[in-house]
Design an enzyme around this catalytic site. Structure first.
Site, PDB file in Angstrom:
ATOM      1  N   ARG A  45       0.781  -1.247   0.057  1.00 31.66           N
ATOM      2  CA  ARG A  45       0.017  -0.043   0.043  1.00 31.66           C
ATOM      3  C   ARG A  45       0.891   1.244   0.114  1.00 31.66           C
ATOM      4  O   ARG A  45       0.748   2.148  -0.754  1.00 31.66           O
ATOM      5  CB  ARG A  45      -0.936   0.057   1.330  1.00 31.66           C
ATOM      6  CG  ARG A  45      -2.203  -0.395   0.894  1.00 31.66           C
ATOM      7  CD  ARG A  45      -3.268  -0.196   2.159  1.00 31.66           C
ATOM      8  NE  ARG A  45      -2.693  -0.889   3.454  1.00 31.66           N
ATOM      9  CZ  ARG A  45      -3.156  -1.963   3.879  1.00 31.66           C
ATOM     10  NH1 ARG A  45      -4.485  -2.130   3.589  1.00 31.66           N
ATOM     11  NH2 ARG A  45      -2.710  -2.540   4.982  1.00 31.66           N
ATOM     12  N   GLU A 129      -1.025 -23.358   0.094  1.00 35.97           N
ATOM     13  CA  GLU A 129      -0.425 -24.216   1.244  1.00 35.97           C
ATOM     14  C   GLU A 129      -0.466 -23.154   2.496  1.00 35.97           C
ATOM     15  O   GLU A 129      -0.915 -23.573   3.778  1.00 35.97           O
ATOM     16  CB  GLU A 129       0.738 -24.792   1.263  1.00 35.97           C
ATOM     17  CG  GLU A 129       1.200 -25.804   2.291  1.00 35.97           C
ATOM     18  CD  GLU A 129       0.461 -27.026   2.361  1.00 35.97           C
ATOM     19  OE1 GLU A 129       0.493 -27.698   1.579  1.00 35.97           O
ATOM     20  OE2 GLU A 129      -0.431 -27.019   3.179  1.00 35.97           O
ATOM     21  N   ILE A 136       2.038 -26.043   8.578  1.00 32.13           N
ATOM     22  CA  ILE A 136       1.771 -27.517   8.628  1.00 32.13           C
ATOM     23  C   ILE A 136       1.209 -27.853   7.125  1.00 32.13           C
ATOM     24  O   ILE A 136       0.361 -27.062   6.280  1.00 32.13           O
ATOM     25  CB  ILE A 136       0.475 -27.801   9.518  1.00 32.13           C
ATOM     26  CG1 ILE A 136       0.706 -27.356  10.802  1.00 32.13           C
ATOM     27  CG2 ILE A 136       0.313 -29.119   9.335  1.00 32.13           C
ATOM     28  CD1 ILE A 136      -0.405 -27.501  11.674  1.00 32.13           C
ATOM     29  N   LYS A 205     -10.898 -21.586   7.047  1.00 27.76           N
ATOM     30  CA  LYS A 205     -10.255 -22.638   6.730  1.00 27.76           C
ATOM     31  C   LYS A 205     -10.761 -24.050   6.763  1.00 27.76           C
ATOM     32  O   LYS A 205     -10.461 -24.859   5.928  1.00 27.76           O
ATOM     33  CB  LYS A 205      -8.903 -22.540   8.015  1.00 27.76           C
ATOM     34  CG  LYS A 205      -8.120 -21.438   7.797  1.00 27.76           C
ATOM     35  CD  LYS A 205      -7.293 -21.380   9.350  1.00 27.76           C
ATOM     36  CE  LYS A 205      -6.198 -20.264   9.356  1.00 27.76           C
ATOM     37  NZ  LYS A 205      -5.803 -19.851  10.682  1.00 27.76           N
ATOM     38  N   GLY A 302       2.570 -16.867  11.687  1.00 27.59           N
ATOM     39  CA  GLY A 302       3.891 -16.346  11.689  1.00 27.59           C
ATOM     40  C   GLY A 302       4.779 -16.274  10.685  1.00 27.59           C
ATOM     41  O   GLY A 302       4.594 -17.147   9.736  1.00 27.59           O
TER      42      GLY A 302
HETATM   43  N1  LIG Z   1       0.024 -13.545   9.481  1.00 32.38           N
HETATM   44  C1  LIG Z   1      -0.159 -14.897   9.245  1.00 32.38           C
HETATM   45  O1  LIG Z   1       0.689 -15.642  10.109  1.00 32.38           O
HETATM   46  C2  LIG Z   1      -0.636 -15.547   8.232  1.00 32.38           C
HETATM   47  C3  LIG Z   1      -0.723 -16.946   8.235  1.00 32.38           C
HETATM   48  C4  LIG Z   1      -1.537 -17.561   7.285  1.00 32.38           C
HETATM   49  C5  LIG Z   1      -1.987 -16.771   6.143  1.00 32.38           C
HETATM   50  N2  LIG Z   1      -1.980 -15.550   6.175  1.00 32.38           N
HETATM   51  C6  LIG Z   1      -2.553 -14.528   5.036  1.00 32.38           C
HETATM   52  O2  LIG Z   1      -1.552 -14.373   4.296  1.00 32.38           O
HETATM   53  C7  LIG Z   1      -2.104 -12.972   3.858  1.00 32.38           C
HETATM   54  C8  LIG Z   1      -1.233 -11.860   4.311  1.00 32.38           C
HETATM   55  O3  LIG Z   1      -1.106 -11.798   5.587  1.00 32.38           O
HETATM   56  P1  LIG Z   1      -0.179 -10.817   6.674  1.00 32.38           P
HETATM   57  O4  LIG Z   1      -0.466 -11.237   7.879  1.00 32.38           O
HETATM   58  O5  LIG Z   1       1.212 -10.787   6.056  1.00 32.38           O
HETATM   59  O6  LIG Z   1      -0.831  -9.343   6.367  1.00 32.38           O
HETATM   60  P2  LIG Z   1       0.215  -7.983   6.562  1.00 32.38           P
HETATM   61  O7  LIG Z   1       0.863  -8.090   7.727  1.00 32.38           O
HETATM   62  O8  LIG Z   1      -1.462  -7.108   6.885  1.00 32.38           O
HETATM   63  O9  LIG Z   1       0.465  -7.363   5.308  1.00 32.38           O
HETATM   64  C9  LIG Z   1      -0.402  -7.224   4.111  1.00 32.38           C
HETATM   65  C10 LIG Z   1       0.669  -6.534   3.120  1.00 32.38           C
HETATM   66  O10 LIG Z   1      -0.091  -6.333   2.017  1.00 32.38           O
HETATM   67  C11 LIG Z   1       0.028  -5.026   1.448  1.00 32.38           C
HETATM   68  N3  LIG Z   1      -1.399  -4.521   1.274  1.00 32.38           N
HETATM   69  C12 LIG Z   1      -2.545  -4.741   1.779  1.00 32.38           C
HETATM   70  N4  LIG Z   1      -3.394  -4.268   0.890  1.00 32.38           N
HETATM   71  C13 LIG Z   1      -2.872  -3.771  -0.118  1.00 32.38           C
HETATM   72  C14 LIG Z   1      -3.497  -3.336  -1.486  1.00 32.38           C
HETATM   73  N5  LIG Z   1      -4.812  -3.021  -1.506  1.00 32.38           N
HETATM   74  N6  LIG Z   1      -2.826  -3.049  -2.526  1.00 32.38           N
HETATM   75  C15 LIG Z   1      -1.248  -3.247  -2.465  1.00 32.38           C
HETATM   76  N7  LIG Z   1      -0.584  -3.755  -1.234  1.00 32.38           N
HETATM   77  C16 LIG Z   1      -1.629  -4.052  -0.248  1.00 32.38           C
HETATM   78  C17 LIG Z   1       0.348  -4.331   2.823  1.00 32.38           C
HETATM   79  O11 LIG Z   1       1.132  -2.815   2.466  1.00 32.38           O
HETATM   80  P3  LIG Z   1       1.754  -1.997   3.551  1.00 32.38           P
HETATM   81  O12 LIG Z   1       2.663  -2.625   4.045  1.00 32.38           O
HETATM   82  O13 LIG Z   1       1.977  -0.910   2.752  1.00 32.38           O
HETATM   83  O14 LIG Z   1       0.585  -1.782   4.523  1.00 32.38           O
HETATM   84  C18 LIG Z   1       1.198  -5.184   3.588  1.00 32.38           C
HETATM   85  O15 LIG Z   1       2.573  -5.046   2.986  1.00 32.38           O
HETATM   86  C19 LIG Z   1      -3.376 -12.823   4.374  1.00 32.38           C
HETATM   87  O16 LIG Z   1      -4.413 -13.211   3.160  1.00 32.38           O
HETATM   88  C20 LIG Z   1      -3.599 -13.607   5.348  1.00 32.38           C
HETATM   89  O17 LIG Z   1      -4.826 -14.160   5.938  1.00 32.38           O
HETATM   90  C21 LIG Z   1      -1.338 -14.803   7.222  1.00 32.38           C
END
Ligand SMILES: NC(=O)c1ccc[n+]([C@@H]2O[C@H](COP(=O)([O-])OP(=O)(O)OC[C@H]3O[C@@H](n4cnc5c(N)ncnc54)[C@H](OP(=O)(O)O)[C@@H]3O)[C@@H](O)[C@H]2O)c1
Length: 430
Positions: A45, A129, A136, A205, A302
């Site tokens: 973003r 995955e 996992i 999930k 994580g």
């Molecule tokens: N966190 C986990 O442990 C985890 C585990 C399994 C699955 N997931 C999945 O993986 C995905 C990412 O999760 P996350 O925890 O990494 O999210 P996050 O920390 O909130 O990071 C989201 C990233 O996407 C960017 N972003 C968001 N909306 C955007 C848009 N409209 N245009 C361009 N860039 C955009 C953000 O940019 P900025 O940095 O500039 O804000 C940020 O870099 C999600 O679908 C989540 O459900 C996460």
């Protein structure tokens, strides 16, 4: 070594982890897989933001379209989250012939049918995955390793935040608000933990696991999803005295030709292996007709665990670039019939009431349940405990969820019943 150009959409917890770990284990991944992954563009973003993982400033952009304008990008890794821009990017990537790797459980649960129909039409795989249970390898296991099994059931502790909170309530006697505050303070819950707490993170999930186990996408509007926000220290205590602990459990099973999916706080026997899955850990128990019972255990979220899954998918994607494929990450089929609406699913229940301390109260409540044809398997009247005055706990052996809800509406209207009755599932998991 073969170089594979990738475009990273999202540089948050997971995206930055993927970048960092592709760099850190570049040689290891190359030696093991034969591929070197080149991140050619990173979409965020705010490209100006200071980040804890450093990547060349020239890679950053705030236009996801940039990923598709670079013909050297062969794989698009969608780690932005959300269901609008992530959807647009996923669709555009598929249509442009790019393989997609995503961790976006909400997007797949809501629009998986459409996305995979498009993936098949364009002969472009979508790998996911990281979308379920972090590190996992449950997606690959259900899709590939268990391809020869009829899946009888899948039970999962699928949300680490909820599991951490319930574990602290169980082990330290904390009440829900204290345990939630602790999870936020330790970084185990987001500042806005809504989807974790209301059950929908696990709900998404469960829908994905059901799709892999049974070949079709269950409509999220038809399933029961409840979070842990009504679980109290008193209930944890009552459950323990009955030989159970409370977990936020995703339950997916085939029953008489119909598929049943739901997520709810559930009493499970203290002796069951899932009862010992504590803290932020996830676990998925799969029962297949050939393999029997299998248990998958590990970290569900994580940087390290989730990027592990994304990197695994990248290697799979790279293989996909070099071979003709017949399946595209998910194969739809109709071997199992449709899904059963939540109200028609038969279950066992823990019903906890707070009642007037007067004779005849139990008879009135039992009367309502009896009229609905619902049998009580046991009744416990524990001592009053902080937060629950004159508790009454009824264990119900078998009833549809719809019949339980109708009976509870009548029970809560009785003048001898105080506050909202509380209904949790009970799973024997035998
Ligand atoms: N966190 C986990 O442990 C985890 C585990 C399994 C699955 N997931 C999945 O993986 C995905 C990412 O999760 P996350 O925890 O990494 O999210 P996050 O920390 O909130 O990071 C989201 C990233 O996407 C960017 N972003 C968001 N909306 C955007 C848009 N409209 N245009 C361009 N860039 C955009 C953000 O940019 P900025 O940095 O500039 O804000 C940020 O870099 C999600 O679908 C989540 O459900 C996460």
């Amino acid at each position: 070594m073969k170089n594979i150009g990738i475009g990273l959409a999202g540089f948050g917890t997971v995206g930055a982890g993927v970048y960092e770990n592709l760099e850190r284990h570049r040689d290891l991944i190359a030696e093991r897989s034969g591929y070197v992954f080149d991140v050619r563009r990173i979409v965020v973003r705010n490209p100006q933001k200071t980040r804890d993982v450093v990547a060349p400033a020239a890679l950053f952009s705030n236009r996801w379209q940039d990923l598709l304008e670079d013909s050297e990008i062969k794989v698009v890794v969608e780690l932005m989250g959300g269901t609008s821009e992530a959807y647009d990017l996923t669709v555009a990537a598929i249509k442009s012939g790019r393989i997609v790797v995503t961790g976006n459980k909400a997007l797949l649960a809501e629009r998986g049918a459409e996305i995979f129909a498009m993936a098949c039409e364009h002969k472009v795989p979508v790998f996911f995955e990281a979308a379920v249970a972090g590190g996992i390898p449950i997606i690959q296991s259900l899709r590939d390793a268990f391809v020869g099994n009829r899946i009888e059931s899948v039970h999962g502790i699928l949300n680490g935040t909820s599991n951490y909170i319930l574990t602290r309530m169980q082990e330290a006697g904390l009440d829900y608000p204290e345990a939630l505050a602790e999870a936020v303070k330790l970084g185990y819950a987001e500042a806005d933990p809504t989807l974790d707490i209301n059950g929908w993170d696990a709900g998404h999930k469960a829908i994905i696991l059901a799709a892999l186990a049974y070949g079709f996408w269950v409509d999220p509007a038809t399933i029961r999803v409840e979070g842990i926000d009504r679980v109290s220290a008193a209930d944890i205590h009552f459950a323990k005295s009955l030989g159970y602990c409370i977990k936020l459990l995703g339950s997916i099973r085939e029953n008489s030709g119909m598929v049943e999916v739901g997520v709810a706080p559930t009493l499970i026997p203290l002796g069951n292996v899932l009862a010992s899955v504590n803290g932020v850990f996830n676990a998925v128990a799969v029962r297949g007709d050939l393999v029997g019972d299998s248990l998958f255990y590990g970290r569900g979220a994580g940087r390290g665990p989730t990027s592990t899954s994304v990197i695994g998918d990248l290697v799979e994607a790279a293989h996909g670039l070099n071979a003709a494929r017949q399946t595209y990450g998910f194969a739809s089929h109709s071997l199992y019939g449709s899904s059963r609406p939540a109200s028609e699913i038969v279950g066992s229940y823990y019903l906890r009431l707070s009642v007037d301390d007067k004779p005849g109260v139990l008879a009135r409540i039992a009367g309502v349940l009896g009229e609905a044809g619902i049998g009580i398997s046991s009744v416990v009247q524990p001592e009053s405990i902080a937060g629950v005055e004159t508790p009454l706990v009824l264990m119900i052996h078998e009833a549809t969820y719809g019949a339980m809800c109708a009976a509870i509406a009548k029970i809560s209207a009785l003048n001898c019943v105080k506050g909202e009755p509380l209904l949790f599932n009970v799973e024997a998991l035998s």
